[in-house]
Every structure is written in C-alpha cells, then in structure tokens.
Design a protein around this motif. Structure first.
Motif, PDB file in Angstrom:
ATOM      1  N   GLY A  57       0.720  -1.275   0.119  1.00  0.00           N
ATOM      2  CA  GLY A  57      -0.003  -0.059   0.000  1.00  0.00           C
ATOM      3  C   GLY A  57       0.885   1.348   0.000  1.00  0.00           C
ATOM      4  O   GLY A  57       0.422   2.303  -0.606  1.00  0.00           O
ATOM      5  N   ILE A  58       2.217   1.203   0.672  1.00  0.00           N
ATOM      6  CA  ILE A  58       2.829   2.331   0.805  1.00  0.00           C
ATOM      7  C   ILE A  58       3.279   2.672  -0.799  1.00  0.00           C
ATOM      8  O   ILE A  58       3.212   3.861  -0.993  1.00  0.00           O
ATOM      9  N   PHE A  59       3.810   1.689  -1.432  1.00  0.00           N
ATOM     10  CA  PHE A  59       4.128   2.049  -2.798  1.00  0.00           C
ATOM     11  C   PHE A  59       3.345   2.458  -3.721  1.00  0.00           C
ATOM     12  O   PHE A  59       3.400   3.346  -4.697  1.00  0.00           O
ATOM     13  N   CYS A  60       2.068   2.017  -3.634  1.00  0.00           N
ATOM     14  CA  CYS A  60       1.017   2.432  -4.168  1.00  0.00           C
ATOM     15  C   CYS A  60       0.828   3.952  -4.042  1.00  0.00           C
ATOM     16  O   CYS A  60       0.406   4.598  -5.058  1.00  0.00           O
ATOM     17  N   GLY A  61       0.563   4.083  -2.770  1.00  0.00           N
ATOM     18  CA  GLY A  61       0.544   5.610  -2.203  1.00  0.00           C
ATOM     19  C   GLY A  61       1.535   6.453  -2.931  1.00  0.00           C
ATOM     20  O   GLY A  61       1.272   7.636  -3.257  1.00  0.00           O
ATOM     21  N   ILE A  62       2.785   6.265  -2.927  1.00  0.00           N
ATOM     22  CA  ILE A  62       3.721   6.964  -3.613  1.00  0.00           C
ATOM     23  C   ILE A  62       3.364   7.143  -4.772  1.00  0.00           C
ATOM     24  O   ILE A  62       3.569   8.327  -5.373  1.00  0.00           O
ATOM     25  N   LEU A  63       3.042   6.274  -5.760  1.00  0.00           N
ATOM     26  CA  LEU A  63       2.763   6.384  -7.058  1.00  0.00           C
ATOM     27  C   LEU A  63       1.576   7.265  -7.422  1.00  0.00           C
ATOM     28  O   LEU A  63       1.370   8.039  -8.233  1.00  0.00           O
ATOM     29  N   MET A  64       0.606   7.258  -6.391  1.00  0.00           N
ATOM     30  CA  MET A  64      -0.689   7.662  -6.551  1.00  0.00           C
ATOM     31  C   MET A  64      -0.334   9.317  -6.355  1.00  0.00           C
ATOM     32  O   MET A  64      -0.984  10.160  -7.204  1.00  0.00           O
ATOM     33  N   TYR A  65       0.222   9.543  -5.449  1.00  0.00           N
ATOM     34  CA  TYR A  65       0.889  10.923  -5.303  1.00  0.00           C
ATOM     35  C   TYR A  65       1.335  11.614  -6.417  1.00  0.00           C
ATOM     36  O   TYR A  65       1.021  12.761  -6.842  1.00  0.00           O
ATOM     37  N   LEU A  66       2.335  10.861  -7.033  1.00  0.00           N
ATOM     38  CA  LEU A  66       3.159  11.316  -8.031  1.00  0.00           C
ATOM     39  C   LEU A  66       2.229  11.665  -9.336  1.00  0.00           C
ATOM     40  O   LEU A  66       2.272  12.512  -9.921  1.00  0.00           O
ATOM     41  N   ALA A  67       1.438  10.525  -9.478  1.00  0.00           N
ATOM     42  CA  ALA A  67       0.281  10.633 -10.669  1.00  0.00           C
ATOM     43  C   ALA A  67      -0.494  11.916 -10.561  1.00  0.00           C
ATOM     44  O   ALA A  67      -0.280  12.589 -11.748  1.00  0.00           O
ATOM     45  N   VAL A  68      -1.106  12.306  -9.484  1.00  0.00           N
ATOM     46  CA  VAL A  68      -1.904  13.485  -9.288  1.00  0.00           C
ATOM     47  C   VAL A  68      -1.171  14.625  -9.316  1.00  0.00           C
ATOM     48  O   VAL A  68      -1.418  15.711  -9.810  1.00  0.00           O
ATOM     49  N   GLN A  69       0.111  14.619  -8.497  1.00  0.00           N
ATOM     50  CA  GLN A  69       0.977  15.661  -8.435  1.00  0.00           C
ATOM     51  C   GLN A  69       1.530  16.339  -9.690  1.00  0.00           C
ATOM     52  O   GLN A  69       1.565  17.549 -10.181  1.00  0.00           O
ATOM     53  N   ILE A  70       1.868  15.494 -10.769  1.00  0.00           N
ATOM     54  CA  ILE A  70       2.391  15.607 -12.083  1.00  0.00           C
ATOM     55  C   ILE A  70       1.308  16.232 -12.756  1.00  0.00           C
ATOM     56  O   ILE A  70       1.561  17.260 -13.570  1.00  0.00           O
ATOM     57  N   PHE A  71      -0.036  15.854 -12.661  1.00  0.00           N
ATOM     58  CA  PHE A  71      -1.039  16.125 -13.272  1.00  0.00           C
ATOM     59  C   PHE A  71      -1.283  17.756 -13.033  1.00  0.00           C
ATOM     60  O   PHE A  71      -1.513  18.488 -14.053  1.00  0.00           O
TER      61      PHE A  71
ATOM     62  N   ILE B 125      -3.847   2.658   5.407  1.00  0.00           N
ATOM     63  CA  ILE B 125      -3.205   2.997   6.067  1.00  0.00           C
ATOM     64  C   ILE B 125      -1.618   2.746   5.436  1.00  0.00           C
ATOM     65  O   ILE B 125      -0.797   4.131   5.320  1.00  0.00           O
ATOM     66  N   GLY B 126      -1.248   1.892   4.500  1.00  0.00           N
ATOM     67  CA  GLY B 126      -0.306   2.036   3.604  1.00  0.00           C
ATOM     68  C   GLY B 126      -0.466   2.914   2.627  1.00  0.00           C
ATOM     69  O   GLY B 126       0.673   3.944   2.283  1.00  0.00           O
ATOM     70  N   ASN B 127      -1.680   3.132   2.104  1.00  0.00           N
ATOM     71  CA  ASN B 127      -1.714   4.174   1.022  1.00  0.00           C
ATOM     72  C   ASN B 127      -1.409   5.680   1.512  1.00  0.00           C
ATOM     73  O   ASN B 127      -0.747   6.358   0.796  1.00  0.00           O
ATOM     74  N   SER B 128      -1.913   6.005   2.689  1.00  0.00           N
ATOM     75  CA  SER B 128      -1.971   7.004   3.380  1.00  0.00           C
ATOM     76  C   SER B 128      -0.563   7.655   3.564  1.00  0.00           C
ATOM     77  O   SER B 128       0.240   8.592   3.385  1.00  0.00           O
ATOM     78  N   VAL B 129       0.312   6.512   4.235  1.00  0.00           N
ATOM     79  CA  VAL B 129       1.787   6.930   4.669  1.00  0.00           C
ATOM     80  C   VAL B 129       2.536   6.894   3.502  1.00  0.00           C
ATOM     81  O   VAL B 129       3.399   7.868   3.059  1.00  0.00           O
ATOM     82  N   GLY B 130       2.315   6.200   2.230  1.00  0.00           N
ATOM     83  CA  GLY B 130       2.945   6.320   1.034  1.00  0.00           C
ATOM     84  C   GLY B 130       2.949   7.670   0.412  1.00  0.00           C
ATOM     85  O   GLY B 130       3.680   8.339  -0.085  1.00  0.00           O
ATOM     86  N   SER B 131       1.574   8.162   0.396  1.00  0.00           N
ATOM     87  CA  SER B 131       1.020   9.389  -0.371  1.00  0.00           C
ATOM     88  C   SER B 131       1.616  10.709   0.426  1.00  0.00           C
ATOM     89  O   SER B 131       2.113  11.684  -0.120  1.00  0.00           O
ATOM     90  N   LEU B 132       2.097  10.456   1.562  1.00  0.00           N
ATOM     91  CA  LEU B 132       2.685  11.440   2.512  1.00  0.00           C
ATOM     92  C   LEU B 132       3.893  11.456   2.499  1.00  0.00           C
ATOM     93  O   LEU B 132       4.836  12.786   2.694  1.00  0.00           O
ATOM     94  N   ILE B 133       4.878  10.429   2.130  1.00  0.00           N
ATOM     95  CA  ILE B 133       6.183  10.670   2.287  1.00  0.00           C
ATOM     96  C   ILE B 133       7.189  11.769   1.302  1.00  0.00           C
ATOM     97  O   ILE B 133       7.722  12.471   1.888  1.00  0.00           O
ATOM     98  N   LEU B 134       6.538  11.760   0.060  1.00  0.00           N
ATOM     99  CA  LEU B 134       7.222  12.621  -0.765  1.00  0.00           C
ATOM    100  C   LEU B 134       6.910  14.059  -0.398  1.00  0.00           C
ATOM    101  O   LEU B 134       7.779  14.863  -0.406  1.00  0.00           O
ATOM    102  N   PRO B 135       5.627  14.443  -0.261  1.00  0.00           N
ATOM    103  CA  PRO B 135       5.381  16.011  -0.036  1.00  0.00           C
ATOM    104  C   PRO B 135       6.000  16.310   1.495  1.00  0.00           C
ATOM    105  O   PRO B 135       6.574  17.257   1.494  1.00  0.00           O
TER     106      PRO B 135
END
Length: 203
Positions: free
Chosen positions: A117-131, A181-191
């Motif tokens: 879930g963490i790594f999915c979250g990272i990629l989801m954040y990147l997809a939306v942020q790049i958009f 939880i994994g998606n949430s943590v992953g999405s927050l790492i880069l920002p």
C-alpha cells in the motif's frame, strides 16, 4: 460536505469502470494501461478520490480537510464495494478473475499489504501531483500501470475487486485497514520530504 460526498461517489464509479476493464482484459499490460482512464477522468473532472487527496494532508491539516478525507474514504470504499456486487451480477464472467485475485490478496499478511500500500500511495501522489503541477496526464499514464503491474495495493480499487469476487469475510476489513494506512503513509512521504527540504533550504 455534500459536494465531497457526490464527488466521492463519482470517483468510486470511475474506479469501478477502471477495475472492470482491467478484469476484462486477457492481457494484464493492456488492462493496467486502460485502468488509467479512471484516474484521468477523476483528475480532469475534479472528483474526490481518497488516494489522490491524502498526500496533500501534509500541506493542509485543517479539520475541514481531515473531515473531507474521512468522508471521501468511507464513500469511496462503500460505493466501489456495492458497484462490485452489482457488476458481478451483470458480468458474472469477470467475477471469476476477481475471485482468483482476491483469494490471493487475502492470503497476504498485514505487513505485506501495508508495504504494498505504501508504494501504491507514492505512485498515486506522483500521478496526481504531476497532473496538477505540469498540466499533463503523463504521470497518470505511467504511474497507474506501474502500481498495478508491480502488485501494489490500492485500497479503493481493491474494495471493488472484493465486491466483484463474492467474498464476504471479516478478513477484508484487516486487509483494507492495512491498505488504507499504507496508501496514506506512502502518499505523504514525498510531500513531507519536500517540505523538510524546502524549509532547510530557506534556513
């Protein structure tokens, strides 16, 4: 909050569409790319998908935003699960693929699902942020297939697959908790790293 609810329902519908085409494709690579239509439409139309919003909690900790995230997550999960049940009735052939997929998912340990879930979250954040930042769908068209083909867990899409599978088990709750939880943590790492870096640069 009504706007959050309606936009969350709309996002859930699109995730169900993406999940359906993925299950319908014999070629998993084509299915992974076509799943991208869901996030493309969500981003272009401004709908509310929890996994695309949670990363921005790093910049906005307001009670209003936290409440919206909680509501959005609840609605996303409920709608996708219900749509999975409905589409399973209309397209029973797809349910066999969902059953095979979900049976394997439920054999994972909590920590394995969390990490995926963490790594999915990272990629989801990147997809939306790049958009948002670059005004291009390129991030979506690459990040979505990457998380799917890598086997990372997307909590909302998984809820659709569970509905499609016909599995009704309490183990789904544990799986979804780990994925959320994994998606949430992953999405927050880069920002968060970006904020720390920016603050250090200013200091």
């Amino acid at each position: 909050m009504l706007k959050t609810v309606t936009d969350s329902v709309s996002a859930g519908i699109l995730i169900a569409v993406g999940g359906s085409v993925f299950l319908a494709c014999d070629n998993k690579y084509i299915g992974a790319v076509l799943f991208s239509v869901a996030l493309l439409c969500i981003c272009y139309l401004g709908y509310y998908l929890f996994t695309g919003k949670i990363g921005y909690l790093a910049h906005n900790h307001s009670k209003k935003n936290i409440s919206a995230l909680a509501i959005g997550l609840f609605v996303n999960l409920i709608i996708t699960f219900l749509l999975g049940i409905i589409i399973r009735f209309a397209l029973p052939a797809l349910s066999e693929n969902a059953l095979a997929m979900c049976t394997v998912k439920l054999q994972q340990t909590f920590i394995v699902t969390f990490i995926r879930g963490i790594f999915c979250g990272i990629l989801m954040y990147l997809a939306v942020q790049i958009f948002k930042e670059k005004k291009t769908p390129v991030g979506i068209l690459f990040c979505i297939p990457v998380f799917i083909l890598s086997g990372f867990e997307h909590s909302v899409a998984d809820m659709f697959y569970f509905g499609m599978s016909g599995i009704f088990s309490v183990n789904i709750l544990s799986f979804e908790l780990a994925a959320v939880i994994g998606n949430s943590v992953g999405s927050l790492i880069l920002p968060i790293l970006s904020k720390v870096g920016d603050k250090h640069a200013k200091d």
